[in-house]
Scaffold this motif. Structure first.
Motif, short mmCIF file in Angstrom:
data_model
loop_
_atom_site.label_atom_id
_atom_site.label_comp_id
_atom_site.label_asym_id
_atom_site.label_seq_id
_atom_site.Cartn_x
_atom_site.Cartn_y
_atom_site.Cartn_z
N GLY A 205 0.73 -1.23 0.03
CA GLY A 205 0.08 -0.06 0.02
C GLY A 205 0.94 1.30 0.08
O GLY A 205 0.29 2.34 0.20
N THR A 206 2.05 0.95 -0.25
CA THR A 206 3.11 2.28 -0.32
C THR A 206 3.48 2.43 -1.69
O THR A 206 3.24 1.62 -2.62
CB THR A 206 4.25 2.05 0.54
N SER B 154 2.31 6.52 1.49
CA SER B 154 1.31 5.52 1.40
C SER B 154 0.22 6.09 0.44
O SER B 154 -0.15 7.13 0.39
CB SER B 154 0.40 5.64 2.75
N ALA C 91 -2.89 3.97 0.26
CA ALA C 91 -3.84 3.15 0.88
C ALA C 91 -5.27 3.78 0.62
O ALA C 91 -6.07 3.08 0.39
CB ALA C 91 -3.57 2.75 2.15
#
Length: 71
Positions: free
Chosen positions: A31-32, A45, A47
């Protein structure tokens, strides 16, 4: 008012409550993403957004908060 980083007052002293436009260079499974800030590269990030490599995203405090799409 005290924020999560210990900031006092209505504006965060570390980022002035502004988002920065960056370009996504690579996405990671956790998620980065590796992004180009124009002044170098950083990990942030992603996300909260649906971003692809090459997209421009707005980042605030290390978190992408909006995907603007291709430049």
């Amino acid at each position: 008012m005290t924020g999560p980083l210990g900031c006092e007052g209505p504006v965060c002293i570390t980022c002035s409550d502004q988002a920065v436009r960056v370009t996504v260079l690579a996405l990671h499974p956790d998620g980065t993403a590796r992004v180009d800030t124009g002044a170098g590269e950083e990990e942030v990030s992603v996300a909260l957004v649906d971003a692809a490599v090459g997209d421009v995203v707005l980042v605030h405090a290390g978190e992408a908060i909006a995907a603007l799409g291709p430049p």
